[in-house]
Design an enzyme around this catalytic site. Structure first.
Site, PDB file in Angstrom:
ATOM      1  CE  LYS A 196      -3.551   2.433   2.580  1.00 42.57           C
ATOM      2  NZ  LYS A 196      -4.632   2.327   3.549  1.00 42.57           N
ATOM      3  CE  LYS A 242      -6.069   1.923  -0.466  1.00 45.05           C
ATOM      4  NZ  LYS A 242      -6.507   1.929   0.895  1.00 45.05           N
TER       5      LYS A 242
HETATM    6  C1  PBG Z   1      -7.535   3.295   5.747  1.00 43.96           C
HETATM    7  C2  PBG Z   1      -7.763   3.181   4.297  1.00 43.96           C
HETATM    8  C3  PBG Z   1      -7.568   4.151   3.296  1.00 43.96           C
HETATM    9  C4  PBG Z   1      -8.064   3.608   2.124  1.00 43.96           C
HETATM   10  C5  PBG Z   1      -8.506   2.328   2.412  1.00 43.96           C
HETATM   11  N1  PBG Z   1      -8.296   2.068   3.763  1.00 43.96           N
HETATM   12  C6  PBG Z   1      -7.080   5.539   3.384  1.00 43.96           C
HETATM   13  C7  PBG Z   1      -5.701   5.794   3.817  1.00 43.96           C
HETATM   14  O1  PBG Z   1      -4.885   4.889   3.966  1.00 43.96           O
HETATM   15  O2  PBG Z   1      -5.425   6.954   4.081  1.00 43.96           O
HETATM   16  C8  PBG Z   1      -8.120   4.323   0.803  1.00 43.96           C
HETATM   17  C9  PBG Z   1      -9.151   3.826  -0.147  1.00 43.96           C
HETATM   18  C10 PBG Z   1      -9.495   4.747  -1.261  1.00 43.96           C
HETATM   19  O3  PBG Z   1      -8.893   5.814  -1.466  1.00 43.96           O
HETATM   20  O4  PBG Z   1     -10.429   4.408  -1.990  1.00 43.96           O
HETATM   21  N2  PBG Z   1      -6.331   2.899   6.248  1.00 43.96           N
END
Ligand code: PBG
Length: 329
Positions: A196, A254
Site C-alpha cells: 500500500k 493499492k
Molecule cells: C484506511 C484506508 C484508506 C483507504 C482504504 N483504507 C485511506 C488511507 O490509507 O489513508 C483508501 C481507499 C481509497 O482511497 O479508496 N487505512
C-alpha cells in the site's frame, strides 16, 4: 511472414474478438467497498465521489441485497465514526456494539452468503486521522498492532469472514493471525493491504470518512512513515512476501492504475490471490472527466478494469463494481 500472418484476421468482427479475448470482467472479480454511517434512512452522496454513498444500517441492508441480486458476492466495510467517539487509541473500534460490528451483523442477516470483509486500521477512529497510535512525534508500531489484533477479533466475533488490515504497521499480519488463532477464529481469513503506497489518490476516501490526518506538532501530516514510497518497486515484493510468511491469505496492491507494474511483479512472485484496490481518486478522476464530457465514462471504466485484471488482479476492489456489472450483464 506477411501475408501468411495478418493479425487483423482475428480482429475483423465481434465474434472472433470474443473468441480470442484473453481477459473478461465478471461479477466474480469484484469486492464492493461500502461506507456506513449512523442514523436511519441515510443515503448521502459523497461530494468527491459522485454517485457513491454512505448508508445507514437500514439502507445498507437493501444495498447488499441489491448487490447480491446483481451477482456481486463480496463487500468491504468502512465506517464513518462520529467525532465524539474518536481518540488516539481507537477505543471505539473495540466496542462490540460499535458501528462496524453492527454493520457486519446487518450484512450477514440480510445476505448470509455474502462474503464480508472489514477494514482494520485506526484512522476512522483516530482523532488524529492516523492508522496507528500517535506518541512522541511518531506513529507507534507494536502498540498499534496489538489494538489491530483486538479489532480483528472483534470483527470476527461479529461475523466477518475476512479482516483486511490497511495500516502498514510492521508485523501486523502475524499479530492478527496469532490473536485470531488464540480466540478460536481459525477460519477467519486475512486480506493484507501488503503493498500500500503513500498515495495522493486517497483524498476522496478521506472525505467520505472524514479521516484525513490532522496537523499535530512534530508529527507529519501524511502517512509516509508507514505507507510505501511510490518510487519503490522491489520493496513491494519484500512487503508482500513478508505478509504471506506471517499468514496473509490474500495480498493487495493499492492504488490500482498507476501501480500495474507492481501488480504484475507480485502476481509473478507469489502463489496467493492478488487483490488490487482501484481507489477513490481513480474513481473521482473518471467521474469528473465524464461529467465534463471529456471522456466516455463506461468505455474508459471497462478499459481500466480490464487493464487491472490483465495486469494480474484476481480480485478488484472498486467503486465501479455496480456500474461495471450493470454494463456487462
Ligand atoms: C484506511 C484506508 C484508506 C483507504 C482504504 N483504507 C485511506 C488511507 O490509507 O489513508 C483508501 C481507499 C481509497 O482511497 O479508496 N487505512
Amino acid at each position: 511472414m506477411f501475408p501468411l500472418i495478418r493479425n487483423r484476421r482475428l480482429r475483423q468482427n465481434e465474434a472472433i474478438r470474443r473468441l480470442v479475448r484473453e481477459t473478461y470482467i465478471t461479477p466474480n472479480d469484484f469486492l464492493v467497498p461500502l461506507f456506513v454511517v449512523e442514523g436511519k434512512n441515510v443515503k448521502e452522496e459523497i461530494t468527491s465521489m459522485p454517485n457513491y454513498y454512505r448508508f445507514s444500517l437500514d439502507l445498507l441492508e437493501k444495498e447488499v441485497k441489491d448487490l447480491w441480486q446483481m451477482g456481486l458476492c463480496a463487500v468491504l466495510l468502512f465506517v464513518k465514526v462520529p467525532d465524539n467517539l474518536k481518540d488516539n487509541k481507537g477505543t471505539e473500534a473495540l466496542n462490540p456494539k460499535g458501528l462496524m460490528q453492527r454493520a457486519i451483523k446487518t450484512v450477514k442477516n440480510a445476505c448470509p452468503d455474502m462474503l464480508v470483509m472489514t477494514d482494520v486500521a485506526l484512522d476512522p477512529y483516530s482523532c488524529y486521522g492516523h492508522d496507528g497510535i500517535v506518541a512522541e512525534g511518531k506513529i507507534l508500531n507494536d502498540e498499534t498492532t496489538e489494538v489491530l489484533a483486538e479489532m480483528s477479533v472483534s470483527h470476527a466475533q461479529a461475523g466477518a469472514d475476512i479482516v483486511a488490515p490497511s495500516d502498514m504497521m510492521d508485523g501486523r499480519i502475524l499479530t492478527l493471525r496469532e490473536a485470531l488463532e488464540d480466540e478460536g477464529y481459525t477460519d477467519t481469513g486475512i486480506m493484507s493491504y501488503s503493498a500500500k503506497y503513500a498515495s495522493a489518490f486517497y483524498g476522496p476516501f478521506r472525505d467520505a470518512l472524514d479521516s484525513a490526518p490532522v496537523a499535530i506538532k512534530d508529527v507529519p501530516k501524511d502517512k509516509q512513515t508507514y505507507q510505501m514510497d511510490p518510487a519503490n518497486r522491489r520493496e513491494a515484493i519484500k512487503e508482500t512476501e513478508m505478509d504471506i510468511d506471517e499468514g496473509a491469505d490474500i495480498v493487495m496492491v493499492k492504488p490500482g492504475l498507476c501501480y500495474l507494474d507492481i501488480v504484475r511483479d507480485i502476481k509473478d512472485a507469489v502463489e496467493v490471490p492478488v487483490a488490487v484496490y482501484q481507489v477513490s481518486g481513480e474513481y473521482a478522476m473518471l467521474k469528473a472527466a465524464a461529467e465534463k464530457g471529456w471522456l466516455n465514462h463506461d468505455a474508459v471504466m471497462l478499459e481500466q478494469l480490464t487493464a487491472i485484471k490483465r495486469a494480474g488482479a484476481d480480485i478488484i476492489a472498486s467503486y465501479f463494481a455496480k456500474d461495471a456489472v450493470k454494463l456487462i450483464s
